[in-house]
Motif scaffolding. Sequence first.
Motif, short mmCIF file in Angstrom:
data_model
loop_
_atom_site.label_atom_id
_atom_site.label_comp_id
_atom_site.label_asym_id
_atom_site.label_seq_id
_atom_site.Cartn_x
_atom_site.Cartn_y
_atom_site.Cartn_z
N SER A 247 0.83 -1.21 0.00
CA SER A 247 0.00 0.00 0.00
C SER A 247 0.87 1.25 0.00
O SER A 247 1.99 1.25 0.51
CB SER A 247 -0.90 0.03 1.24
OG SER A 247 -1.80 -1.05 1.25
N ARG B 291 0.04 5.77 0.23
CA ARG B 291 -0.92 6.86 0.25
C ARG B 291 -0.27 8.09 -0.35
O ARG B 291 0.73 8.58 0.16
CB ARG B 291 -1.41 7.16 1.66
CG ARG B 291 -2.56 8.17 1.65
CD ARG B 291 -3.13 8.45 3.03
NE ARG B 291 -2.28 9.35 3.81
CZ ARG B 291 -2.71 10.08 4.82
NH1 ARG B 291 -3.99 10.03 5.17
NH2 ARG B 291 -1.88 10.85 5.49
N ARG C 290 -9.64 -1.07 -4.94
CA ARG C 290 -8.27 -1.09 -4.40
C ARG C 290 -7.81 0.31 -4.00
O ARG C 290 -7.03 0.46 -3.06
CB ARG C 290 -7.30 -1.66 -5.43
CG ARG C 290 -7.59 -3.08 -5.84
CD ARG C 290 -6.45 -3.67 -6.68
NE ARG C 290 -6.28 -2.97 -7.95
CZ ARG C 290 -5.14 -2.34 -8.30
NH1 ARG C 290 -4.11 -2.32 -7.49
NH2 ARG C 290 -5.07 -1.74 -9.47
N PHE C 291 -8.27 1.32 -4.71
CA PHE C 291 -7.86 2.70 -4.45
C PHE C 291 -9.04 3.47 -3.86
O PHE C 291 -10.20 3.22 -4.20
CB PHE C 291 -7.42 3.39 -5.74
CG PHE C 291 -6.12 2.90 -6.31
CD1 PHE C 291 -5.50 1.75 -5.87
CD2 PHE C 291 -5.52 3.62 -7.35
CE1 PHE C 291 -4.30 1.31 -6.41
CE2 PHE C 291 -4.33 3.19 -7.91
CZ PHE C 291 -3.72 2.04 -7.45
N GLN D 39 -5.46 6.71 -1.42
CA GLN D 39 -5.03 5.52 -0.71
C GLN D 39 -5.02 4.37 -1.71
O GLN D 39 -6.05 4.06 -2.32
CB GLN D 39 -5.98 5.21 0.45
CG GLN D 39 -5.65 3.93 1.18
CD GLN D 39 -4.33 4.00 1.93
OE1 GLN D 39 -4.01 5.02 2.54
NE2 GLN D 39 -3.56 2.92 1.89
N ASP E 295 -4.22 0.45 -2.18
CA ASP E 295 -4.03 -0.84 -1.54
C ASP E 295 -3.92 -1.94 -2.58
O ASP E 295 -4.37 -1.78 -3.72
CB ASP E 295 -5.18 -1.13 -0.58
CG ASP E 295 -5.27 -0.12 0.55
OD1 ASP E 295 -6.41 0.30 0.88
OD2 ASP E 295 -4.23 0.24 1.10
N ASN E 296 -3.36 -3.07 -2.15
CA ASN E 296 -3.21 -4.22 -3.05
C ASN E 296 -2.61 -3.80 -4.39
O ASN E 296 -3.13 -4.14 -5.45
CB ASN E 296 -4.57 -4.90 -3.25
CG ASN E 296 -4.45 -6.23 -3.95
OD1 ASN E 296 -3.38 -6.85 -3.95
ND2 ASN E 296 -5.54 -6.67 -4.56
N LEU E 297 -1.51 -3.09 -4.30
CA LEU E 297 -0.89 -2.58 -5.51
C LEU E 297 -0.37 -3.69 -6.40
O LEU E 297 0.07 -4.75 -5.92
CB LEU E 297 0.25 -1.62 -5.14
CG LEU E 297 -0.24 -0.23 -4.70
CD1 LEU E 297 0.82 0.48 -3.88
CD2 LEU E 297 -0.61 0.60 -5.93
#
Length: 120
Positions: free
Chosen positions: A17, A19, A67-68, A82, A84-86
């Motif tokens: 993740s 930000r 995810r975002f 934010q 996540d799970n890139l």
Amino acid sequence: QLKVVESGGGLVQPGGSLRLSCAASGFTLDGEAIGWFRQAPGKEQEGVSCIHVSDKNTYYTHSVKDRFTIVRDNAKNTLYLQMDNLKPEDTGVYYCAGCPTWPMDLYDPWGQGLQVTVSS
């Protein structure tokens, strides 16, 4: 002087993740449709996310949905993304920009951009 300071990019492993932040000065983000776009090497600009003036509507490109998350903090005059799970395909330079329509054909970056690299 109108200015934004972007921060939060970096190198992260797949599944990680980050930000991103876009802090504005000299103007207020409140009342603007604002968002993020990215550009990968050799590729065109891609709108990632946009938050409407009223904050009631948010928009995401299909590949980042769920995810975002885009958030506007009016008290801090800052826009966040934010992530996540890139995934490796999220790699690129990310910029904050106005998004009066969604999606847009061409974005005008407000800042210098943030390198996001997703790699193991």
